[in-house]
Design an enzyme around this catalytic site. Sequence first.
Site, mmCIF file in Angstrom:
data_model
loop_
_atom_site.group_PDB
_atom_site.id
_atom_site.type_symbol
_atom_site.label_atom_id
_atom_site.label_comp_id
_atom_site.label_asym_id
_atom_site.label_seq_id
_atom_site.Cartn_x
_atom_site.Cartn_y
_atom_site.Cartn_z
ATOM 1 N N CYS A 1 0.756 -1.272 -0.119
ATOM 2 C CA CYS A 1 -0.131 -0.055 0.174
ATOM 3 C C CYS A 1 0.957 1.403 0.150
ATOM 4 O O CYS A 1 0.666 2.019 -0.843
ATOM 5 C CB CYS A 1 -0.783 -0.116 1.076
ATOM 6 S SG CYS A 1 -1.999 -1.423 1.396
ATOM 7 N N HIS B 1 -2.730 6.404 4.697
ATOM 8 C CA HIS B 1 -1.651 5.327 4.605
ATOM 9 C C HIS B 1 0.028 5.914 4.114
ATOM 10 O O HIS B 1 0.685 5.316 3.580
ATOM 11 C CB HIS B 1 -1.816 4.005 4.076
ATOM 12 C CG HIS B 1 -0.958 2.812 4.495
ATOM 13 N ND1 HIS B 1 -1.107 1.344 4.146
ATOM 14 C CD2 HIS B 1 -0.214 2.868 5.662
ATOM 15 C CE1 HIS B 1 -0.261 0.847 4.983
ATOM 16 N NE2 HIS B 1 0.105 1.404 5.808
#
Length: 469
Positions: free
Chosen positions: A73, A132
């Site tokens: 991610c 993130h």
Amino acid sequence: MKQLISILLFLIGIQIIAQENINKPNIIHILADDVGYDDLSCFGSKDISTPNLDALAAKGMKFTSFYAPHGTCTPSRATLLTGRYSPRINNNQGLFVLFPHSKHGLEDELETTIAELLKEEGYTTGLYGKWHLGHLPQYLPCVHGFDEFLGIPYPNDHGPERIGNSGWRPNGVSDPAIPLIEQAQIIKRCDNNDLAELPALFTREACKFIYRAIKEQKKPFYLQYANIETHTPWFVPKGFEGRSKAAAYGDAVEYLDTSVGIIMNTLKRLGIEDNTIIVFSSDNGPLVHRDKELENCYGKFGFTDPERKHMLREGKYQERYDGGIRVSCIMTWEGQIPAGTSCNEPIGAMDLFTTFAELAGASVPNDRIIDGKNIWPLMSGQPGAKTPHKAIYGFKPKGGISSIRYQNWKLVLAGKHWTGELKEHHLFDLSTDIGETTNVADQHPKLVNQLVKMANEAAEAVQNDKKLN
């Protein structure tokens, strides 16, 4: 008189700016989390139904050789926002997966995001869902050009239930409950029941953002809708469980599809479908191996079925095989992108940075290396358009290369990896072997040597912050 003329010129200037803003396309990037290449029915899924994404594909173009920049991610999201492969990020420090205890993130002083570029061009910008790229205040979206942020700063499985069971937690310290953040303020610590309802909240708020931009601010908008439910644990709002034939994961993908339908309906009600670019892609490939820790924490919501088949080899956490980085991608812009079409030219998520910027009239930074290219000729279906890249590289987040895609060829480089050690290079012909099952390196030794040379040169170029060939 001079004062009156000045006022009139000022008002004319405002009118010109307003007119320019009206003509700029709205941009929506639906950034799916951990969704596999063939987990949409329009990309071949037999056990997951995605009618809204299928309808989106029918209105636009499917990109069947679209590569996420990395197999996890954080580095993937950093690349698509900056147009730069992860090893270049933060003065060539690179970014790996960030956790609740991480003290670093995407550095605003060192990187420029697409949100910042578009904001300078009069766009209002919003991110709803997962970030993130750093959970501390100096790394949050509103520092990086997003006017609005409502979401979680890292994955929904980085909660207290995973205490010490993974090697990346320091001294077995438990993580806090997942924070829900608005702008830069934690407004709630979420338990699992809260997490199950967040996808619906993000969809509603994303639609409100669109409405405010068009009806109140009268500005073009850039929206990154970064869903969370397709990342473990696969929680969906009440009433949506058990709808798919692919267990909890399938339910999550189908709920994402429902959210896409809601967003598309908002565009239709506002009458802005023909002036809105919509891109759907995933940050990386899916989970394909069982994880006992996830199962212990989340039961069926963390169970990966190892018998479920995929077209591509392997999944997330690696840039070696296509299952980790080759993802489904759909792009639409009514009247501009030809409907019901498909493109198999190899491109990457870093190209969205450059393409969005140029379509919005923004200048791409020239004080740093940008790996993304303008892919509008492909998107608009121009005759004879080809990929602007000599090759697409499977860069490791901190540097080095695992693979290289060149035309229809895919070279997987020898070396150690959690998927196993390769003592020699493997070559695959993706035109006949999309699953990378048959190594044909022995049949094409000159090509293997050529691709190894290209990979080495690319790795060296990124390490020394130079342009890729």
